[in-house]
Design an enzyme around this catalytic site. Structure first.
Site, PDB file in Angstrom:
ATOM      1  N   ASP A  99       0.850  -1.180   0.000  1.00 26.56           N
ATOM      2  CA  ASP A  99       0.000   0.000   0.000  1.00 26.56           C
ATOM      3  C   ASP A  99       0.887   1.232   0.000  1.00 26.56           C
ATOM      4  O   ASP A  99       1.261   1.752   1.050  1.00 26.56           O
ATOM      5  CB  ASP A  99      -0.917  -0.019   1.226  1.00 26.56           C
ATOM      6  CG  ASP A  99      -2.044   0.984   1.116  1.00 26.56           C
ATOM      7  OD1 ASP A  99      -2.092   1.726   0.107  1.00 26.56           O
ATOM      8  OD2 ASP A  99      -2.880   1.032   2.031  1.00 26.56           O
ATOM      9  N   ALA A 100       1.237   1.677  -1.198  1.00 23.46           N
ATOM     10  CA  ALA A 100       2.116   2.831  -1.342  1.00 23.46           C
ATOM     11  C   ALA A 100       1.458   3.954  -2.124  1.00 23.46           C
ATOM     12  O   ALA A 100       1.951   5.073  -2.128  1.00 23.46           O
ATOM     13  CB  ALA A 100       3.421   2.418  -2.031  1.00 23.46           C
ATOM     14  N   LYS A 101       0.370   3.653  -2.825  1.00 28.72           N
ATOM     15  CA  LYS A 101      -0.431   4.645  -3.555  1.00 28.72           C
ATOM     16  C   LYS A 101       0.440   5.543  -4.421  1.00 28.72           C
ATOM     17  O   LYS A 101       0.281   6.772  -4.440  1.00 28.72           O
ATOM     18  CB  LYS A 101      -1.277   5.472  -2.585  1.00 28.72           C
ATOM     19  CG  LYS A 101      -2.286   4.625  -1.794  1.00 28.72           C
ATOM     20  CD  LYS A 101      -3.154   5.486  -0.904  1.00 28.72           C
ATOM     21  CE  LYS A 101      -4.159   4.659  -0.123  1.00 28.72           C
ATOM     22  NZ  LYS A 101      -3.543   3.814   0.925  1.00 28.72           N
ATOM     23  N   ARG A 102       1.333   4.934  -5.173  1.00 28.98           N
ATOM     24  CA  ARG A 102       2.222   5.708  -6.027  1.00 28.98           C
ATOM     25  C   ARG A 102       1.482   6.185  -7.282  1.00 28.98           C
ATOM     26  O   ARG A 102       0.608   5.510  -7.805  1.00 28.98           O
ATOM     27  CB  ARG A 102       3.435   4.868  -6.446  1.00 28.98           C
ATOM     28  CG  ARG A 102       4.327   4.436  -5.290  1.00 28.98           C
ATOM     29  CD  ARG A 102       4.854   5.637  -4.498  1.00 28.98           C
ATOM     30  NE  ARG A 102       5.997   5.286  -3.670  1.00 28.98           N
ATOM     31  CZ  ARG A 102       5.995   5.239  -2.350  1.00 28.98           C
ATOM     32  NH1 ARG A 102       4.890   5.507  -1.691  1.00 28.98           N
ATOM     33  NH2 ARG A 102       7.089   4.935  -1.678  1.00 28.98           N
ATOM     34  N   THR A 129      -0.730  -0.665  -4.707  1.00 26.27           N
ATOM     35  CA  THR A 129      -1.781   0.329  -4.867  1.00 26.27           C
ATOM     36  C   THR A 129      -1.209   1.545  -5.590  1.00 26.27           C
ATOM     37  O   THR A 129      -0.085   1.980  -5.321  1.00 26.27           O
ATOM     38  CB  THR A 129      -2.367   0.767  -3.516  1.00 26.27           C
ATOM     39  OG1 THR A 129      -1.345   1.349  -2.708  1.00 26.27           O
ATOM     40  CG2 THR A 129      -3.002  -0.417  -2.791  1.00 26.27           C
TER      41      THR A 129
END
Length: 283
Positions: A99-102, A129
């Protein structure tokens, strides 16, 4: 000698969900949670926390979702703990969604993809993510590398935070919302994939009736919001409708608050998993 064929993330995830149940447990070592475990907010506490979660649950849950930010805040030493956490979880047979939402463009997006989706990277994860709000096309380097490596993506589409609606429910000139547009892109990525595509959406379990959105993207739907955020397993069929079988509900605090006792962590995860199975079976 030829190398073994790459098994796509969607196929591996479907098997894990069918075998272990669809529960995803977050690994979110924020300061308050470390304190509630009797741990210091330092590298030793971070490592003890992460190792305990993996050792207690790796043979029980389908997916772990470590939140990269809680490791990154400790700098290089925190990243080293994250590397070990990912490696230990995957070695134990649990899928890891980072879960890094890059989200970025061009070579920068490609570098993010290489960090988490290249098998040669120490942070290689089964899925990542990503944020599409520089335009869905900006994710192309991550999509391409995920296909090549057998990894997956979870694209922010309809998130559980109230602020998300400002962007995701905005209506385009063609009459579709931004969120619906992202779902349509993912459905196109997953065309023809069996038993399920590798390109999923993040869709909050707290959002209520989503019947106006086509969630049938032939891919997984990562659903935060179960437990501490207020949603329950029983809410899933009403929120996700016919797509509920592809939902991967994420629980973080609802399970982690029972630590550091390993037996209590396992009991909590089992309780959530059983409730989710029953809710999906009744849909």
């Amino acid at each position: 000698m030829t190398s073994a064929p790459v098994i796509p993330f969607g196929k591996r995830l479907r098997e894990a969900m069918d075998t272990r149940g669809p529960l995803c447990v977050g690994i979110d070592p924020h300061a308050a949670l470390l304190a509630s475990w009797g741990l210091n907010d330092d590298i030793a506490g971070l490592e003890r926390f992460s190792r305990t979660v993996v050792e207690a649950l790796a043979d029980q849950v389908a997916v772990f979702k470590p939140q990269a930010a809680f490791f990154e805040r400790f700098g290089s030493r925190g990243i080293a703990v994250l590397e070990r956490t990912v490696a230990d979880a995957r070695a134990a047979g649990t899928l890891v969604v980072m879960d890094a939402k890059r989200g970025d463009i061009g070579s920068t997006m490609a570098a993010y993809a290489q960090t988490f989706l290249d098998p040669a990277s120490p942070l290689f994860s089964d899925a990542l993510t990503v944020s599409p709000y520089l335009g869905y096309g900006s994710l192309a380097p991550a999509v391409a590398l995920a296909r090549e490596s057998g990894a997956g993506l979870f694209v922010l589409a309809l998130t559980s935070n109230p602020e998300g609606a400002e962007v995701q429910r905005a209506v385009r000139e063609d009459g579709r919302t931004i969120g619906a547009t992202m779902l349509a892109h993912l459905a196109a990525e997953n065309t023809g994939a069996e038993p399920m595509g590798s390109f999923g959406a993040v869709v909050g379990a707290t959002l209520g009736d989503l019947s106006s959105f086509d969630l049938d993207i032939n891919g997984p739907l990562l659903a935060p919001g179960i437990g501490a955020q207020g949603a329950t397993a029983a809410d899933l069929p009403a929120v996700f409708g016919a797509a509920v079988r592809n939902v991967v509900p994420n629980v973080s605090r609802g399970v982690l608050s029972h630590g550091p006792d390993a037996a209590a962590l396992r009991a909590s995860a089992l309780e959530f998993a059983d409730a989710i199975r029953k809710a999906i079976a009744s849909a």
